[in-house]
Write an enzyme that holds these catalytic residues in place. Structure first.
Site, mmCIF file in Angstrom:
data_model
loop_
_atom_site.group_PDB
_atom_site.id
_atom_site.type_symbol
_atom_site.label_atom_id
_atom_site.label_comp_id
_atom_site.label_asym_id
_atom_site.label_seq_id
_atom_site.Cartn_x
_atom_site.Cartn_y
_atom_site.Cartn_z
ATOM 1 N N GLN A 1 0.797 -1.223 0.000
ATOM 2 C CA GLN A 1 0.000 0.000 0.000
ATOM 3 C C GLN A 1 0.832 1.277 0.000
ATOM 4 O O GLN A 1 0.324 2.331 -0.380
ATOM 5 C CB GLN A 1 -0.944 0.004 1.209
ATOM 6 C CG GLN A 1 -2.017 -1.081 1.135
ATOM 7 C CD GLN A 1 -2.967 -1.021 2.305
ATOM 8 O OE1 GLN A 1 -2.721 -1.623 3.343
ATOM 9 N NE2 GLN A 1 -4.052 -0.287 2.167
ATOM 10 N N ARG B 1 4.142 -0.195 13.063
ATOM 11 C CA ARG B 1 3.832 -1.511 12.514
ATOM 12 C C ARG B 1 3.901 -1.427 10.988
ATOM 13 O O ARG B 1 3.116 -0.725 10.356
ATOM 14 C CB ARG B 1 2.429 -1.961 12.956
ATOM 15 C CG ARG B 1 2.070 -3.324 12.378
ATOM 16 C CD ARG B 1 0.623 -3.710 12.621
ATOM 17 N NE ARG B 1 0.351 -4.904 11.830
ATOM 18 C CZ ARG B 1 -0.777 -5.179 11.221
ATOM 19 N NH1 ARG B 1 -1.799 -4.337 11.319
ATOM 20 N NH2 ARG B 1 -0.917 -6.271 10.514
ATOM 21 N N HIS C 1 1.179 -9.283 4.644
ATOM 22 C CA HIS C 1 0.021 -8.417 4.508
ATOM 23 C C HIS C 1 -0.439 -8.488 3.053
ATOM 24 O O HIS C 1 -0.474 -7.477 2.341
ATOM 25 C CB HIS C 1 0.344 -6.991 4.943
ATOM 26 C CG HIS C 1 -0.859 -6.176 5.306
ATOM 27 N ND1 HIS C 1 -0.941 -5.431 6.472
ATOM 28 C CD2 HIS C 1 -2.038 -5.989 4.676
ATOM 29 C CE1 HIS C 1 -2.113 -4.810 6.524
ATOM 30 N NE2 HIS C 1 -2.808 -5.134 5.427
ATOM 31 N N ASN D 1 -1.504 -11.026 8.555
ATOM 32 C CA ASN D 1 -2.499 -9.987 8.770
ATOM 33 C C ASN D 1 -3.835 -10.425 8.185
ATOM 34 O O ASN D 1 -3.934 -10.741 6.994
ATOM 35 C CB ASN D 1 -2.078 -8.676 8.099
ATOM 36 C CG ASN D 1 -3.104 -7.579 8.308
ATOM 37 O OD1 ASN D 1 -3.193 -6.989 9.379
ATOM 38 N ND2 ASN D 1 -3.921 -7.319 7.291
ATOM 39 N N GLU D 2 -4.862 -10.443 9.027
ATOM 40 C CA GLU D 2 -6.241 -10.685 8.600
ATOM 41 C C GLU D 2 -6.395 -11.892 7.674
ATOM 42 O O GLU D 2 -6.698 -11.745 6.487
ATOM 43 C CB GLU D 2 -6.819 -9.425 7.950
ATOM 44 C CG GLU D 2 -6.883 -8.255 8.893
ATOM 45 C CD GLU D 2 -7.531 -7.009 8.308
ATOM 46 O OE1 GLU D 2 -7.785 -6.066 9.079
ATOM 47 O OE2 GLU D 2 -7.812 -6.990 7.085
ATOM 48 N N ASN E 1 -7.778 -6.126 14.772
ATOM 49 C CA ASN E 1 -8.129 -5.095 13.789
ATOM 50 C C ASN E 1 -9.642 -4.923 13.795
ATOM 51 O O ASN E 1 -10.385 -5.900 13.632
ATOM 52 C CB ASN E 1 -7.679 -5.499 12.382
ATOM 53 C CG ASN E 1 -6.175 -5.616 12.250
ATOM 54 O OD1 ASN E 1 -5.426 -5.377 13.192
ATOM 55 N ND2 ASN E 1 -5.710 -5.976 11.060
ATOM 56 N N GLU F 1 -5.011 -2.399 14.150
ATOM 57 C CA GLU F 1 -5.585 -1.514 13.135
ATOM 58 C C GLU F 1 -6.919 -0.985 13.651
ATOM 59 O O GLU F 1 -7.738 -1.746 14.151
ATOM 60 C CB GLU F 1 -5.852 -2.224 11.799
ATOM 61 C CG GLU F 1 -4.637 -2.544 10.973
ATOM 62 C CD GLU F 1 -5.005 -3.127 9.614
ATOM 63 O OE1 GLU F 1 -6.118 -2.827 9.098
ATOM 64 O OE2 GLU F 1 -4.199 -3.889 9.063
ATOM 65 N N TRP G 1 -4.699 3.121 12.097
ATOM 66 C CA TRP G 1 -4.641 2.842 10.669
ATOM 67 C C TRP G 1 -5.214 4.052 9.945
ATOM 68 O O TRP G 1 -6.401 4.341 10.093
ATOM 69 C CB TRP G 1 -5.436 1.582 10.305
ATOM 70 C CG TRP G 1 -5.252 1.306 8.833
ATOM 71 C CD1 TRP G 1 -6.019 1.785 7.803
ATOM 72 C CD2 TRP G 1 -4.198 0.553 8.235
ATOM 73 N NE1 TRP G 1 -5.511 1.384 6.600
ATOM 74 C CE2 TRP G 1 -4.394 0.625 6.835
ATOM 75 C CE3 TRP G 1 -3.105 -0.162 8.727
ATOM 76 C CZ2 TRP G 1 -3.546 -0.008 5.924
ATOM 77 C CZ3 TRP G 1 -2.269 -0.798 7.832
ATOM 78 C CH2 TRP G 1 -2.486 -0.718 6.459
ATOM 79 N N TRP H 1 -6.287 -0.981 -1.726
ATOM 80 C CA TRP H 1 -6.675 -2.239 -2.347
ATOM 81 C C TRP H 1 -7.613 -2.025 -3.542
ATOM 82 O O TRP H 1 -7.288 -1.246 -4.431
ATOM 83 C CB TRP H 1 -7.228 -3.194 -1.286
ATOM 84 C CG TRP H 1 -6.297 -3.363 -0.132
ATOM 85 C CD1 TRP H 1 -6.502 -2.974 1.160
ATOM 86 C CD2 TRP H 1 -4.967 -3.910 -0.166
ATOM 87 N NE1 TRP H 1 -5.397 -3.253 1.939
ATOM 88 C CE2 TRP H 1 -4.445 -3.829 1.158
ATOM 89 C CE3 TRP H 1 -4.148 -4.472 -1.160
ATOM 90 C CZ2 TRP H 1 -3.162 -4.288 1.492
ATOM 91 C CZ3 TRP H 1 -2.876 -4.919 -0.833
ATOM 92 C CH2 TRP H 1 -2.412 -4.829 0.475
#
Length: 466
Positions: free
Chosen positions: A21, A78, A122, A166-167, A295, A369, A416, A424
């Protein structure tokens, strides 16, 4: 003695980003291709045809960005490591130039007195591994272990806080079940296999990090959802149970309890027989965590049927989540929303933290997040007066403080995001940063929310509002 406006002494204040990102430089210094490079270059997949280059050009501007972090009084940063920078093919040869970049970043953070918190994955899977089967393919978990070993050996003498994945819900279900994220597949059975292999990869990576002998605290960042029934009916309660199972418990039970929920396996029996689970897997996935990252952005409400509901509030038709009955729907509550269309409800963060504190046995929790997108405007004076974002942060941080007062072992908070960035599938159309980025000039401007957050991070007390 602390009053109710004080956060505990030692509470960690940080901000978070992700490699794809912000970094840009997607072809620089030997970096390989990721699934997000491929996805973003596919017409119609990302709004406006945006790609990950140049993003925020953080690859070249990291020192300036660390200087911004010092102005924001951050105690921790992070970031995520781009797997394709380290091992361009996903397996095999290591790219020293990629390691060198993260060496420079970590050293610059430490020189500024900022703790580096590294996330290993991520979402930017090397494209060659996707070509070989991706996360639905078991071998990817072992390649992730190898990559984790390389990074931990290179950085572990200076990085002691690690997040593996992540997630995993996003990677598995947005990537392989509904196709909204890279790699863009729509195969529910593959999504379930991917979910399991992401958890297996987490456990294998945790072993690899700890095997280096460097002091290490290992966790992962889980986007636990608040799933609430829309109404008091038993039917709505059953719908919420199904949604909670595939959104939350399909991840937290293997992580925290070493098992998959029986009701979830029953709900999904028509999708998969779960034969991807092999002997010993659940012992690996449930190895003790040193902390759990949380998050959170918005709650979700579900109903057994759209019948009798205002059509304007129905945000998802049948099949909106894996295992849903055909009539089940997501229902908006008519609350204020962010630019993402996500409803704003800070009580959801309190509920998430309280639930996970109980389910995890009291391990340290960190909000890894939390934040919001709004349509920002730069004034003629060169300011961004984003009071709506300050309102969001203050509401959620007050909920977090209430959780601390209730005994939740919450040890820190990462906003975040540090910078506006590539959001995205939304491209550059959504701004989450507490620092504004002009994508044409790469000029950074600390928003009013960033100044507010800096004061909170400095004092541990909520700043006075005008």
């Amino acid at each position: 003695m602390n009053n109710r406006n004080d956060f505990p002494e030692g509470f960690l204040w940080g901000a978070a980003t992700a490699s794809f990102q912000i970094e840009g430089a997607t072809t620089a210094d030997g970096r390989g291709r990721s699934i997000w490079d491929t996805f973003a270059e596919t017409p119609g997949k990302v709004l406006g045809g945006d790609t990950g280059d140049p993003a925020d050009d953080h690859y070249n501007r990291y020192a300036d960005d660390v200087a911004l972090m010092t102005q924001l009084n951050l105690g921790a940063y992070r970031f995520s490591v781009a797997w394709p920078r380290i091992i361009p093919e996903g397996t095999g040869a290591v790219n020293q130039a990629g390691i060198d970049f993260y060496d420079r970043l970590v050293d610059t953070l430490l020189a500024a007195g900022i703790q580096p918190w590294a996330t290993l994955y991520h979402w930017d899977l090397p494209q060659p591994l996707e070509d070989a089967g991706g996360w639905p393919h078991r071998d990817t978990a072992y390649r992730f272990r190898d990559y984790a070993q390389v990074v931990a050996e290179a950085l572990g003498d200076r990085v002691s806080n690690w997040m593996t994945i992540n997630e995993p819900w996003c990677s598995a279900f947005l990537g392989y079940e509904n196709g909204h994220h890279a790699p863009g597949h729509k195969d529910p059975a593959a999504a379930l296999a991917a979910a399991h292999h992401l958890l297996l990869g987490h456990g294998l990576a945790a072993e690899a990090i700890r095997s280096t002998g460097h002091p290490a605290r290992v966790g992962l960042a889980h986007n636990q959802a608040v799933i609430r029934p829309h109404g008091p009916s038993a039917a709505d309660a059953r719908a919420a149970r199904r949604a909670d199972g595939v959104r939350n418990r399909i991840f937290t039970d293997p992580l925290l309890k070493g098992r998959y929920p029986a009701d979830v396996r029953e709900d999904l029996a028509g999708v998969s027989d779960f034969s991807f689970i092999q002997d010993g897997d659940l012992e690996i996935t449930s190895a003790p965590l040193d902390f759990l990252g949380v998050n959170y952005y918005s709650p979700e409400f579900v109903a057994a049927s759209a019948k009798g509901l205002d059509p304007a509030l129905v945000s998802g038709e049948g099949g909106a989540w894996l295992g849903a009955e055909p009539e089940e729907v997501h229902v908006s509550q008519g609350l204020p929303v962010t630019h993402m269309g996500w409803e704003i409800d800070p009580t959801g963060l309190y509920d998430v933290l309280s639930r996970l504190a109980g389910e995890s046995g009291g391990i340290d929790l960190y909000v890894t997040e939390n934040g919001c997108a709004f349509e920002d405007t730069v004034t003629e004076a060169g300011e961004v007066n984003d009071t709506d974002r300050i309102d969001y942060y203050e509401g959620h941080l007050r909920a977090a403080k209430e959780a601390v007062l209730a005994g939740v072992p919450l040890r820190g908070y990462f906003a975040w995001s540090l910078l506006d960035n590539f959001e995205w599938a939304w491209g550059y159309s959504r701004r989450f940063g507490i620092v504004h980025v002009d994508y044409e000039t790469q000029r950074r401007i600390i928003k009013d929310s960033g100044h507010w957050y800096a004061e909170l991070a400095k004092t541990g007390q909520f700043p006075e509002r005008q």
